[in-house]
Design a protein around this motif. Structure first.
Motif, PDB file in Angstrom:
ATOM      1  N   LYS A   1       0.862  -1.179   0.000  1.00 49.87           N
ATOM      2  CA  LYS A   1       0.000   0.000   0.000  1.00 49.87           C
ATOM      3  C   LYS A   1       0.901   1.232   0.000  1.00 49.87           C
ATOM      4  CE  LYS A   1      -2.564  -1.008   3.714  1.00 49.87           C
ATOM      5  NZ  LYS A   1      -3.732  -0.944   4.651  1.00 49.87           N
ATOM      6  N   LEU A   2       0.910   1.926  -1.142  1.00 51.52           N
ATOM      7  CA  LEU A   2       1.793   3.082  -1.313  1.00 51.52           C
ATOM      8  C   LEU A   2       0.967   4.367  -1.290  1.00 51.52           C
ATOM      9  CD1 LEU A   2       3.922   1.714  -4.309  1.00 51.52           C
ATOM     10  CD2 LEU A   2       4.362   1.448  -1.854  1.00 51.52           C
ATOM     11  N   ILE A   3       1.492   5.384  -0.620  1.00 54.54           N
ATOM     12  CA  ILE A   3       0.739   6.638  -0.517  1.00 54.54           C
ATOM     13  C   ILE A   3       1.694   7.830  -0.489  1.00 54.54           C
ATOM     14  CG2 ILE A   3       0.680   6.532   2.035  1.00 54.54           C
ATOM     15  CD1 ILE A   3      -2.137   7.712   1.946  1.00 54.54           C
ATOM     16  N   ALA A   4       1.322   8.863  -1.245  1.00 57.74           N
ATOM     17  CA  ALA A   4       2.065  10.127  -1.194  1.00 57.74           C
ATOM     18  C   ALA A   4       1.153  11.191  -0.589  1.00 57.74           C
ATOM     19  CB  ALA A   4       2.499  10.535  -2.596  1.00 57.74           C
ATOM     20  N   LEU A   5       1.770  12.227  -0.035  1.00 53.45           N
ATOM     21  CA  LEU A   5       1.019  13.278   0.662  1.00 53.45           C
ATOM     22  C   LEU A   5       0.950  14.545  -0.187  1.00 53.45           C
ATOM     23  CD1 LEU A   5       2.727  13.000   4.196  1.00 53.45           C
ATOM     24  CD2 LEU A   5       0.801  11.671   3.308  1.00 53.45           C
ATOM     25  N   SER A   6      -0.237  15.163  -0.230  1.00 53.35           N
ATOM     26  CA  SER A   6      -0.345  16.462  -0.895  1.00 53.35           C
ATOM     27  C   SER A   6      -1.171  17.421  -0.041  1.00 53.35           C
ATOM     28  CB  SER A   6      -0.952  16.318  -2.288  1.00 53.35           C
ATOM     29  OG  SER A   6      -2.291  15.892  -2.237  1.00 53.35           O
ATOM     30  N   PHE A   7      -0.794  18.690  -0.119  1.00 56.02           N
ATOM     31  CA  PHE A   7      -1.424  19.747   0.676  1.00 56.02           C
ATOM     32  C   PHE A   7      -1.896  20.857  -0.258  1.00 56.02           C
ATOM     33  CE2 PHE A   7       1.730  17.583   3.216  1.00 56.02           C
ATOM     34  CZ  PHE A   7       1.066  17.333   4.408  1.00 56.02           C
ATOM     35  N   ASP A   8      -3.200  21.107  -0.266  1.00 51.65           N
ATOM     36  CA  ASP A   8      -3.767  22.109  -1.169  1.00 51.65           C
ATOM     37  C   ASP A   8      -3.963  23.458  -0.474  1.00 51.65           C
ATOM     38  OD1 ASP A   8      -3.884  20.075  -3.007  1.00 51.65           O
ATOM     39  OD2 ASP A   8      -6.003  20.329  -3.481  1.00 51.65           O
ATOM     40  N   ASP A   9      -4.291  24.446  -1.325  1.00 52.38           N
ATOM     41  CA  ASP A   9      -4.704  25.786  -0.867  1.00 52.38           C
ATOM     42  C   ASP A   9      -3.592  26.551  -0.148  1.00 52.38           C
ATOM     43  OD1 ASP A   9      -7.067  24.780  -1.822  1.00 52.38           O
ATOM     44  OD2 ASP A   9      -8.229  25.088  -0.003  1.00 52.38           O
ATOM     45  N   VAL A  10      -2.386  26.429  -0.643  1.00 51.69           N
ATOM     46  CA  VAL A  10      -1.255  27.176  -0.070  1.00 51.69           C
ATOM     47  C   VAL A  10      -1.173  28.525  -0.779  1.00 51.69           C
ATOM     48  CG1 VAL A  10       1.229  27.128   0.356  1.00 51.69           C
ATOM     49  CG2 VAL A  10      -0.061  24.968   0.259  1.00 51.69           C
ATOM     50  N   PRO A  11      -1.157  29.676  -0.104  1.00 48.99           N
ATOM     51  CA  PRO A  11      -1.203  29.837   1.353  1.00 48.99           C
ATOM     52  C   PRO A  11      -2.630  29.896   1.865  1.00 48.99           C
ATOM     53  CG  PRO A  11      -0.933  31.974   0.324  1.00 48.99           C
ATOM     54  CD  PRO A  11      -1.073  30.972  -0.794  1.00 48.99           C
TER      55      PRO A  11
ATOM     56  N   ALA B   1       3.129  22.950  -6.980  1.00 46.43           N
ATOM     57  CA  ALA B   1       2.429  22.861  -8.265  1.00 46.43           C
ATOM     58  C   ALA B   1       1.175  23.726  -8.240  1.00 46.43           C
ATOM     59  CB  ALA B   1       2.095  21.402  -8.571  1.00 46.43           C
ATOM     60  N   ASN B   2       0.468  23.676  -9.368  1.00 43.12           N
ATOM     61  CA  ASN B   2      -0.614  24.608  -9.683  1.00 43.12           C
ATOM     62  C   ASN B   2      -1.964  24.150  -9.124  1.00 43.12           C
ATOM     63  OD1 ASN B   2      -2.429  26.317 -11.108  1.00 43.12           O
ATOM     64  ND2 ASN B   2      -1.084  26.360 -12.907  1.00 43.12           N
ATOM     65  N   HIS B   3      -2.594  25.038  -8.365  1.00 43.45           N
ATOM     66  CA  HIS B   3      -3.966  24.789  -7.894  1.00 43.45           C
ATOM     67  C   HIS B   3      -4.850  25.967  -8.335  1.00 43.45           C
ATOM     68  CE1 HIS B   3      -7.048  22.893  -5.543  1.00 43.45           C
ATOM     69  NE2 HIS B   3      -7.001  23.686  -4.499  1.00 43.45           N
TER      70      HIS B   3
ATOM     71  N   LEU C   1      -5.361  13.653  -0.391  1.00 44.41           N
ATOM     72  CA  LEU C   1      -5.629  15.092  -0.353  1.00 44.41           C
ATOM     73  C   LEU C   1      -5.691  15.568   1.092  1.00 44.41           C
ATOM     74  CD1 LEU C   1      -6.534  17.823  -1.524  1.00 44.41           C
ATOM     75  CD2 LEU C   1      -8.877  16.973  -1.501  1.00 44.41           C
ATOM     76  N   LEU C   2      -4.768  16.478   1.409  1.00 44.25           N
ATOM     77  CA  LEU C   2      -4.819  17.203   2.678  1.00 44.25           C
ATOM     78  C   LEU C   2      -4.738  18.678   2.319  1.00 44.25           C
ATOM     79  CD1 LEU C   2      -2.259  14.974   4.651  1.00 44.25           C
ATOM     80  CD2 LEU C   2      -4.754  14.947   4.926  1.00 44.25           C
ATOM     81  N   HIS C   3      -4.898  19.542   3.294  1.00 43.71           N
ATOM     82  CA  HIS C   3      -4.755  20.973   3.041  1.00 43.71           C
ATOM     83  C   HIS C   3      -3.741  21.551   4.027  1.00 43.71           C
ATOM     84  CE1 HIS C   3      -8.528  20.089   0.968  1.00 43.71           C
ATOM     85  NE2 HIS C   3      -8.353  21.214   0.279  1.00 43.71           N
ATOM     86  N   GLU C   4      -3.292  22.773   3.720  1.00 43.85           N
ATOM     87  CA  GLU C   4      -2.328  23.427   4.611  1.00 43.85           C
ATOM     88  C   GLU C   4      -3.103  23.963   5.822  1.00 43.85           C
ATOM     89  OE1 GLU C   4      -0.811  27.267   3.685  1.00 43.85           O
ATOM     90  OE2 GLU C   4       1.276  26.692   4.017  1.00 43.85           O
TER      91      GLU C   4
END
Ligand SMILES: [Zn+2]
Length: 317
Positions: A30-40, A101-103, A231-234
């Motif tokens: 089970k592989l997982i990467a972390l991402s954080f949206d809505d920066v700043p 990256a681009n959001h 999907l996580l957020h800042e």
């Protein structure tokens, strides 16, 4: 004869499992990467954006997560009047080994603007991003909204991304952390007492459950477990509880990988043909394939999530 069978059993059992039968599927990783949206992101209930950024960087380092992805809205840098602090924070993420990256520039909802305006908004963000170190050519749809039932609009934006060389940076796992952050902020503003240990447990449990839900659905859809992107957020939630979440994921058998590693999985080149309004790639692919049963982790329903928050974190009936 009996002796021969016993001897044979011993030989078979002594063989390493992998060489007994090459057709046996590999161990389910089970592989997982972390991402954080809505920066700043604007400040939450507990920390300043500065403290939040420092804690995120320190936690990722302590837990040996070498590369997470941060999805930016560069238009917010001026909007919040905190250009200097937020820009520095973004530089600090990159200096710590993470990628950006681009959001979109100002987080528009594709349901409410034209494809042309939406693509210009993406371009404005990309103009800012290409000059930055740690930049990746990835685009994450605000609200995960790909145009809903408007297939022409959906296809116009998809074609626009392709023409720009931007990958649709899908998520496969969503636990609506942004809503938990909102609930906490509202409770603090209302002067309510928050059980922080219960909040941590709810945050961690929700995201581990969501990850396992998505993985099981992906296995039913694809016949394999892909490299996942959560999907996580800042948020303050992430700054306070990310370490606990990483520990819990690892105890549950998950291996944390880089964002580069996850997006190298070919599933991220897929474009599910569904009226896809607000969901994950997991949901889209399962929907397209006609997989029955729930395709959406139930705590993404804010009524369910808010009831749990009230009961467990605020101890309200
Ligand atoms: Zn967003």
């Amino acid at each position: 004869m009996l002796l021969f069978i016993v001897a044979l059993m011993f030989v078979v059992r002594a063989e390493p499992i992998a060489t007994v039968d090459a057709t046996v599927p590999q161990e389910h990783r089970k592989l997982i990467a972390l991402s954080f949206d809505d920066v700043p992101r604007l400040r939450g209930a507990f920390l300043t954006p500065q403290e939040r950024g420092e804690r995120l960087i320190a936690t990722l380092k302590e837990k040996q997560v070498d590369q997470a992805a941060f999805f930016l809205n560069p238009g917010q840098l001026t909007e919040y009047g905190d250009t200097k602090g937020a820009t520095q924070r973004i530089r600090d993420y990159v200096a710590a080994g993470h990628v950006i990256a681009n959001h979109s520039f100002t987080h528009p909802n594709l349901g409410k603007v034209s494809a042309a305006d939406y693509l210009s908004n993406i371009d404005a963000a990309e103009q800012w991003l290409v000059k930055q170190p740690g930049h990746r050519p990835w685009f994450r749809y605000p609200f995960l909204h790909e145009g809903g039932k408007d297939m022409a609009k959906r296809d116009a934006v998809r074609a626009g991304l392709k023409a720009r060389g931007l990958l649709n940076a899908y998520v496969t796992i969503d636990g609506s952390d942004w809503n938990m952050e909102d609930q906490a902020l509202k409770a603090v503003k209302a002067g309510k007492k928050i059980d922080m240990a219960a909040l941590r447990d709810l945050y961690v449990e929700t995201h581990v459950q969501s990850a396992d839900f998505s993985d099981a659905l992906m296995v039913r859809t694809l016949g394999r477990s892909p490299a996942h992107m959560i999907l996580l957020h800042e948020t303050d939630m992430a700054a306070l509880f990310l370490g606990d979440l990483i520990d819990a994921l690892r105890s549950d058998g998950w291996e944390i990988i880089s964002a580069d590693g996850a997006f190298a999985d070919p599933i991220y080149k897929l474009a599910p043909n569904t009226p896809f309004a607000a969901g994950t790639l997991t949901e889209g692919l399962a929907w397209e394939k006609g997989i029955t049963g729930p395709r959406w982790y139930d705590r993404n329903d804010t009524d369910i999530a808010n009831r749990l928050f009230a009961e467990r974190v605020l101890h309200e009936k």
